[in-house]
Design a protein around this motif. Structure first.
Motif, PDB file in Angstrom:
ATOM      1  N   ASN A 182       0.814  -1.211   0.000  1.00 56.88           N
ATOM      2  CA  ASN A 182       0.000   0.000   0.000  1.00 56.88           C
ATOM      3  C   ASN A 182       0.850   1.265   0.000  1.00 56.88           C
ATOM      4  OD1 ASN A 182      -2.415  -1.553   0.177  1.00 56.88           O
ATOM      5  ND2 ASN A 182      -2.029  -1.828   2.362  1.00 56.88           N
ATOM      6  N   SER A 183       2.059   1.163  -0.508  1.00 55.56           N
ATOM      7  CA  SER A 183       2.961   2.314  -0.529  1.00 55.56           C
ATOM      8  C   SER A 183       3.657   2.422  -1.881  1.00 55.56           C
ATOM      9  CB  SER A 183       4.015   2.188   0.578  1.00 55.56           C
ATOM     10  OG  SER A 183       5.032   1.273   0.203  1.00 55.56           O
ATOM     11  N   ALA A 184       4.420   3.480  -2.039  1.00 59.23           N
ATOM     12  CA  ALA A 184       5.205   3.665  -3.266  1.00 59.23           C
ATOM     13  C   ALA A 184       6.584   3.020  -3.147  1.00 59.23           C
ATOM     14  CB  ALA A 184       5.351   5.159  -3.566  1.00 59.23           C
ATOM     15  N   LYS A 186       9.533   0.210  -2.794  1.00 53.24           N
ATOM     16  CA  LYS A 186       9.879  -1.132  -3.222  1.00 53.24           C
ATOM     17  C   LYS A 186      11.210  -1.522  -2.571  1.00 53.24           C
ATOM     18  CE  LYS A 186       6.305  -1.164  -5.913  1.00 53.24           C
ATOM     19  NZ  LYS A 186       5.087  -1.905  -5.483  1.00 53.24           N
ATOM     20  N   PHE A 224      11.692   4.698  -3.338  1.00 61.50           N
ATOM     21  CA  PHE A 224      10.757   5.040  -4.401  1.00 61.50           C
ATOM     22  C   PHE A 224      11.342   6.217  -5.167  1.00 61.50           C
ATOM     23  CE2 PHE A 224       9.401   8.266  -1.406  1.00 61.50           C
ATOM     24  CZ  PHE A 224       8.946   9.314  -2.195  1.00 61.50           C
ATOM     25  N   ASN A 226      10.735   9.653  -7.890  1.00 64.45           N
ATOM     26  CA  ASN A 226       9.895  10.629  -8.586  1.00 64.45           C
ATOM     27  C   ASN A 226      10.815  11.591  -9.339  1.00 64.45           C
ATOM     28  OD1 ASN A 226      10.858  12.520  -6.721  1.00 64.45           O
ATOM     29  ND2 ASN A 226       8.977  12.504  -5.494  1.00 64.45           N
ATOM     30  N   HIS A 316       5.438  14.878   0.025  1.00 60.63           N
ATOM     31  CA  HIS A 316       5.573  13.887  -1.044  1.00 60.63           C
ATOM     32  C   HIS A 316       6.078  12.551  -0.484  1.00 60.63           C
ATOM     33  CE1 HIS A 316       4.694  16.789  -4.157  1.00 60.63           C
ATOM     34  NE2 HIS A 316       5.630  17.614  -3.685  1.00 60.63           N
ATOM     35  N   ASN A 319       3.351  10.895   1.866  1.00 59.15           N
ATOM     36  CA  ASN A 319       2.274  10.294   1.070  1.00 59.15           C
ATOM     37  C   ASN A 319       2.699   8.984   0.420  1.00 59.15           C
ATOM     38  OD1 ASN A 319       0.450  12.341   1.645  1.00 59.15           O
ATOM     39  ND2 ASN A 319       1.073  13.578  -0.120  1.00 59.15           N
ATOM     40  N   ALA A 320       4.020   8.761   0.326  1.00 58.03           N
ATOM     41  CA  ALA A 320       4.508   7.519  -0.277  1.00 58.03           C
ATOM     42  C   ALA A 320       4.404   6.339   0.689  1.00 58.03           C
ATOM     43  CB  ALA A 320       5.968   7.692  -0.719  1.00 58.03           C
ATOM     44  N   TYR A 321       4.268   6.625   1.977  1.00 56.14           N
ATOM     45  CA  TYR A 321       4.122   5.567   2.978  1.00 56.14           C
ATOM     46  C   TYR A 321       2.695   5.017   2.962  1.00 56.14           C
ATOM     47  CZ  TYR A 321       8.632   6.435   5.270  1.00 56.14           C
ATOM     48  OH  TYR A 321       9.960   6.537   5.557  1.00 56.14           O
ATOM     49  N   SER A 322       2.561   3.752   3.361  1.00 54.19           N
ATOM     50  CA  SER A 322       1.230   3.174   3.467  1.00 54.19           C
ATOM     51  C   SER A 322       0.506   3.747   4.685  1.00 54.19           C
ATOM     52  CB  SER A 322       1.319   1.644   3.593  1.00 54.19           C
ATOM     53  OG  SER A 322       1.990   1.290   4.787  1.00 54.19           O
TER      54      SER A 322
END
Length: 339
Positions: A182-184, A186, A224, A226, A316, A319-322
């Motif tokens: 549920n996160s960005a 990996k 992650f 961006n 930013h 928001n990447a965390y679940s």
């Protein structure tokens, strides 16, 4: 009536002081050797003798290896460091698994689990509880054989303890799935090793022209990307009640997470700090005053399985965390990661 009464009205601490002085005076008269010995090891200041330079030159070459855990031990208790790492004293080994053995068992099971997924090219996002248990079954057996000298002769107490640990590992795997799916983020890798053959040691040049190379490993690192670059977090699995505390980092008592995170960021092009986190391996039981539905139970358990530590104070990144994975963590600025 002819009797003489002696009234002593000494209150509080003064009374205790009177008794101590009286006792000291009594023993100085009756047991002078014992008093001298006690005073020699308690009250009198001892002159600290440093190790001979020739001896330290033999112990520490111009370039030598150490670990972060050793530095933490030195900062917490120099005498303990001297006994274990310089004299080489070890606690007597027993046949009974200790807490450190349980920690090793847990870490090994989780590492082997993710290596299996990597080999099968299967994402943790697609793993359900039954599939996870099917994978962990043989892994448990393998690790038990390594931990116990006679795995076929376990007592009821051992069996109960192992079943508890197995439940903790299974819950941890499913929680890690939630943190990642549920996160960005990996995974970059599991059990990432910092030494000459892998990521590389952390090199520190000392004032006496010597160089120390810090080696070790971190349980997991995720990232992650961006348009601003790569954002990295490190996660350390804990079986105890360890809590991240910035003051421990400042005093050199808990350096592992920050040092490893800074090293990964430094060695990765255009990368930034995203978090330094502990994840407790547990199987928590939620307590409710009412009769909650399944959704509320699941949400509560997820919060109880949240990671703790530092996360970068950037919208930013946050928001990447679940959701619910960092409800117990503290927001940090760049200076707090690099201090």
């Amino acid at each position: 009536n002819g009797q003489k009464h002696l009234h002593i009205t000494i209150l509080g601490g003064e009374y205790i002081q009177f008794l101590n002085q009286f006792g000291s005076h009594y023993h100085k008269i009756n047991n002078p050797q014992n008093v001298d010995f006690v005073e020699s090891i308690t009250y009198k200041h001892k002159q600290i003798t440093k190790l001979d330079k020739d001896l330290t030159a033999k112990l520490f070459k111009d370039e030598f290896y150490s670990t972060i855990s050793r530095l933490q031990r030195y900062n917490s208790c120099r005498y303990s460091y001297y006994l274990e790492y310089m004299l080489g004293l070890k606690e007597k080994q027993t046949f009974e698994p200790e807490s450190s053995d349980i920690g090793t068992f847990v870490h090994s099971c989780i590492e082997k689990f993710f290596k299996f997924l990597e080999k099968e090219k299967k994402s943790i996002s697609n793993v359900d509880k039954k599939y996870a248990l099917d994978i962990l079954g043989p892994i448990f057996d393998e690790c038990i054989n390594q931990m116990y000298m006679f795995p076929d002769e376990l007592t009821a107490k051992d069996e109960f303890k192992l079943n508890t640990v197995k439940a903790n590992v299974l819950n941890a795997v499913m929680s890690i799935k939630s943190h990642l799916a549920n996160s960005a983020f990996k995974p970059i890798g599991h059990e990432i090793t910092f030494d000459d053959n892998n990521v590389g040691p952390i090199e520190i040049n000392l004032n006496n022209n010597k160089k120390v190379k810090l080696i070790g490993k971190i349980d997991r690192a995720d990232s992650f990307e961006n348009e601003d670059g790569t954002f990295i977090r490190v996660v350390d699995y804990k079986t105890g009640n360890k809590v991240f505390n910035l003051s421990d980092v400042y005093y050199g008592l808990d350096l592992q997470l920050i040092v490893y995170l800074n090293t990964l960021v430094k060695n990765t092009n255009n990368s930034h700090h995203a978090g330094a986190l502990f994840f407790k391996i547990q199987n928590p039981i939620a307590d409710f005053d009412d009769h909650p539905d399944d959704e509320k139970i699941s949400e509560t358990i997820l919060k109880m399985n949240a990671m703790t530590g530092l996360v970068a104070d950037d919208s930013h990144i946050l928001n990447a965390y679940s959701p619910n994975s960092i409800v117990s963590s503290k927001k940090a600025t760049l200076s707090q990661f690099t201090a």
